[in-house]
Design a protein around this motif. Sequence first.
Motif, PDB file in Angstrom:
ATOM      1  N   ASP A 112      57.674  52.897  63.595  1.00 32.85           N
ATOM      2  CA  ASP A 112      58.891  53.301  63.910  1.00 32.85           C
ATOM      3  C   ASP A 112      58.711  54.022  64.750  1.00 32.85           C
ATOM      4  OD1 ASP A 112      61.070  52.426  62.111  1.00 32.85           O
ATOM      5  OD2 ASP A 112      61.050  54.361  60.881  1.00 32.85           O
ATOM      6  N   ASN A 113      57.649  55.474  65.081  1.00 39.76           N
ATOM      7  CA  ASN A 113      57.628  55.928  66.450  1.00 39.76           C
ATOM      8  C   ASN A 113      56.960  55.319  66.978  1.00 39.76           C
ATOM      9  OD1 ASN A 113      55.547  55.153  64.818  1.00 39.76           O
ATOM     10  ND2 ASN A 113      55.287  57.928  64.315  1.00 39.76           N
ATOM     11  N   LEU A 114      56.559  53.894  67.180  1.00 41.10           N
ATOM     12  CA  LEU A 114      55.845  53.309  67.620  1.00 41.10           C
ATOM     13  C   LEU A 114      56.362  53.454  69.814  1.00 41.10           C
ATOM     14  CD1 LEU A 114      52.650  51.958  68.493  1.00 41.10           C
ATOM     15  CD2 LEU A 114      53.935  50.281  68.088  1.00 41.10           C
ATOM     16  N   SER A 115      55.686  53.892  70.771  1.00 41.02           N
ATOM     17  CA  SER A 115      56.322  53.833  72.060  1.00 41.02           C
ATOM     18  C   SER A 115      55.153  53.369  73.122  1.00 41.02           C
ATOM     19  CB  SER A 115      57.246  54.656  72.144  1.00 41.02           C
ATOM     20  OG  SER A 115      55.914  55.920  72.602  1.00 41.02           O
ATOM     21  N   VAL A 116      55.158  52.813  73.847  1.00 47.23           N
ATOM     22  CA  VAL A 116      54.160  52.538  75.129  1.00 47.23           C
ATOM     23  C   VAL A 116      55.359  52.647  75.711  1.00 47.23           C
ATOM     24  CG1 VAL A 116      52.737  50.596  73.887  1.00 47.23           C
ATOM     25  CG2 VAL A 116      55.591  49.574  75.327  1.00 47.23           C
ATOM     26  N   MET A 117      53.838  52.688  76.957  1.00 48.16           N
ATOM     27  CA  MET A 117      54.425  53.098  78.520  1.00 48.16           C
ATOM     28  C   MET A 117      54.676  51.671  79.236  1.00 48.16           C
ATOM     29  SD  MET A 117      54.985  55.677  78.833  1.00 48.16           S
ATOM     30  CE  MET A 117      55.122  57.081  80.696  1.00 48.16           C
ATOM     31  N   ALA A 118      56.121  51.309  79.896  1.00 52.06           N
ATOM     32  CA  ALA A 118      56.039  50.186  80.494  1.00 52.06           C
ATOM     33  C   ALA A 118      57.844  50.153  80.637  1.00 52.06           C
ATOM     34  CB  ALA A 118      56.733  48.854  79.032  1.00 52.06           C
ATOM     35  N   ASP A 119      57.860  48.602  81.387  1.00 48.73           N
ATOM     36  CA  ASP A 119      59.195  48.750  82.037  1.00 48.73           C
ATOM     37  C   ASP A 119      60.534  48.086  81.705  1.00 48.73           C
ATOM     38  OD1 ASP A 119      61.713  47.210  83.241  1.00 48.73           O
ATOM     39  OD2 ASP A 119      60.685  47.808  84.770  1.00 48.73           O
ATOM     40  N   SER A 120      60.817  48.829  80.626  1.00 49.20           N
ATOM     41  CA  SER A 120      62.005  48.323  79.304  1.00 49.20           C
ATOM     42  C   SER A 120      62.783  47.116  79.678  1.00 49.20           C
ATOM     43  CB  SER A 120      62.965  49.467  79.301  1.00 49.20           C
ATOM     44  OG  SER A 120      63.738  49.500  80.237  1.00 49.20           O
ATOM     45  N   LEU A 121      62.938  46.832  81.220  1.00 50.81           N
ATOM     46  CA  LEU A 121      63.935  45.727  81.529  1.00 50.81           C
ATOM     47  C   LEU A 121      62.449  44.400  81.251  1.00 50.81           C
ATOM     48  CD1 LEU A 121      66.972  44.275  82.313  1.00 50.81           C
ATOM     49  CD2 LEU A 121      65.529  44.314  84.580  1.00 50.81           C
ATOM     50  N   HIS A 122      61.429  44.053  81.728  1.00 45.57           N
ATOM     51  CA  HIS A 122      61.112  43.047  81.501  1.00 45.57           C
ATOM     52  C   HIS A 122      60.046  42.952  80.420  1.00 45.57           C
ATOM     53  CE1 HIS A 122      61.105  42.239  85.660  1.00 45.57           C
ATOM     54  NE2 HIS A 122      61.195  43.354  86.419  1.00 45.57           N
ATOM     55  N   PHE A 123      59.593  44.139  79.800  1.00 47.15           N
ATOM     56  CA  PHE A 123      59.138  44.480  78.577  1.00 47.15           C
ATOM     57  C   PHE A 123      60.298  43.008  77.573  1.00 47.15           C
ATOM     58  CE2 PHE A 123      58.069  47.075  74.270  1.00 47.15           C
ATOM     59  CZ  PHE A 123      56.705  45.966  73.728  1.00 47.15           C
ATOM     60  N   GLY A 124      61.537  43.484  77.923  1.00 49.53           N
ATOM     61  CA  GLY A 124      62.019  42.407  76.803  1.00 49.53           C
ATOM     62  C   GLY A 124      62.446  41.111  77.168  1.00 49.53           C
ATOM     63  N   ASN A 125      62.425  41.121  78.471  1.00 49.74           N
ATOM     64  CA  ASN A 125      62.343  39.937  79.003  1.00 49.74           C
ATOM     65  C   ASN A 125      60.984  38.879  77.988  1.00 49.74           C
ATOM     66  OD1 ASN A 125      64.359  39.317  80.124  1.00 49.74           O
ATOM     67  ND2 ASN A 125      63.451  40.680  82.316  1.00 49.74           N
ATOM     68  N   VAL A 126      60.318  39.581  78.414  1.00 43.88           N
ATOM     69  CA  VAL A 126      58.380  39.167  77.841  1.00 43.88           C
ATOM     70  C   VAL A 126      58.825  38.690  76.014  1.00 43.88           C
ATOM     71  CG1 VAL A 126      56.296  40.022  77.056  1.00 43.88           C
ATOM     72  CG2 VAL A 126      57.245  40.457  79.278  1.00 43.88           C
ATOM     73  N   LEU A 127      59.439  39.682  75.550  1.00 43.25           N
ATOM     74  CA  LEU A 127      59.805  39.344  73.947  1.00 43.25           C
ATOM     75  C   LEU A 127      60.981  38.161  73.773  1.00 43.25           C
ATOM     76  CD1 LEU A 127      59.559  43.222  72.919  1.00 43.25           C
ATOM     77  CD2 LEU A 127      58.507  41.853  72.294  1.00 43.25           C
ATOM     78  N   SER A 128      61.729  38.320  74.636  1.00 46.29           N
ATOM     79  CA  SER A 128      62.239  37.270  74.913  1.00 46.29           C
ATOM     80  C   SER A 128      61.847  35.725  75.257  1.00 46.29           C
ATOM     81  CB  SER A 128      63.362  38.267  75.489  1.00 46.29           C
ATOM     82  OG  SER A 128      64.570  36.698  76.069  1.00 46.29           O
ATOM     83  N   ASN A 129      61.057  36.332  76.003  1.00 47.58           N
ATOM     84  CA  ASN A 129      60.759  34.443  75.739  1.00 47.58           C
ATOM     85  C   ASN A 129      59.530  33.636  74.762  1.00 47.58           C
ATOM     86  OD1 ASN A 129      60.755  33.299  79.036  1.00 47.58           O
ATOM     87  ND2 ASN A 129      60.640  35.602  79.348  1.00 47.58           N
ATOM     88  N   LEU A 130      58.931  34.723  74.095  1.00 42.30           N
ATOM     89  CA  LEU A 130      57.948  34.279  73.585  1.00 42.30           C
ATOM     90  C   LEU A 130      58.497  34.566  71.883  1.00 42.30           C
ATOM     91  CD1 LEU A 130      55.050  37.350  73.901  1.00 42.30           C
ATOM     92  CD2 LEU A 130      55.024  34.763  74.439  1.00 42.30           C
TER      93      LEU A 130
END
Length: 256
Positions: A140-158
Motif C-alpha cells: 500500500d505504501n509503495l511510491s516511486v519518483m516518476a511522471d504520473s501521466l507517462h508512468f500510467g501510460n507505460v503500465l497501460s501499454n503493458l
Amino acid sequence: AGILATSSAVLALMIFLIWYLLHWVGKLRSIEQMKDDFTHNMTHELKTPVAVAYSAADSMLRYYDQSDEVRNKQFLKIIMQRLSFLSGMIENILSMSMERFKAMKLSIENVEVKPIVVEVAGMIELKADKPVKIDIEIPDNLSVMADSLHFGNVLSNLIDNAVKYSEDTVNIKIMADNNSIVIADNGIGIDKDNLPYIFDKFYRVTSGDRYEVGGYGLGLFYVKQIVELLGWSIDVTSKPGVGTKFTIKFKNNEER
Ligand code: ADP
C-alpha cells in the motif's frame, strides 16, 4: 605487379562502394514504404473510433430517454472506450520521435504505485472484450519518483498488450516492491527470434497478430523510451504458449 595490386584494390573499393550505396538505397526505400503503410493504416485506425464515438453520442442525444439507464450506460461505455483508445494512440504518436523524447520534460513527482495500477487495470478490464483477471500484489505504501501521466501510460501499454496477446481467458499478475514492478501474463508468448526486437520502433511479430488485434509496433518503443528517461530499465522474458513477463527496475530511485 604493383600496378595490378593497386588496380585490384581500386576495383575492390569501387565494388564495395557500389554495394554500400545499393544497400542504403534499399534500406531507405523500405523505410519510405513503411512510412506510407503506417500513415495509411493510422488514418484508418483513427477515423474508425471517432466515427463510432460520434454516432454513439449522436444517437444518445437524438433519442434521449432519461429512464433508460441501461441504454444510456451502454452508449457512454462505447464513447469512453473509443476515447481511451484514441488518447493512447495520440500519446504514442506524439512520443514517437526520439528527438521529441530527448527534449521532453517529464514532471517528476512522488507517485503512489498501487492506486495508479488499480486505476489503469480497472479501465482495461472495463473495456476488454474477453474475461480478464488482474491480480495485483503491491504494498500500500509503495511510491516511486516518476511522471504520473507517462508512468500510467507505460503500465497501460503493458497491460493492454497482455490482454491483446492472450487467449480467451486472460490472467495477469502485477507485483511490485521497492526495486521493481512485474507484469506477467499467460498469453501466447514471444519466440526467441523476435524477443530482442520487440522494443524497436514499428516492430511487430506477424504471427502475434493471429487474432488480428492490430497495432503499429509503437507501444513498447514508447514504454522503453519513458522507462529510460526515468533512469529505469525494462527486461522481458517469454515462453511461447506459456506467457510473457515484463520487469521494470526502478533503478536510481533512491538518488532522485
Ligand atoms: P503492437 O502491439 O502495436 O504491435 P508493441 O510495440 O506494443 O506493438 O509490441 C510489439 C510486438 O511485441 C507486438 O506486435 C507483439 O507481437 C509482441 N508483444 C508485445 N507484448 C506482448 C505480450 N504481452 N505477449 C505476447 N506478445 C507481445
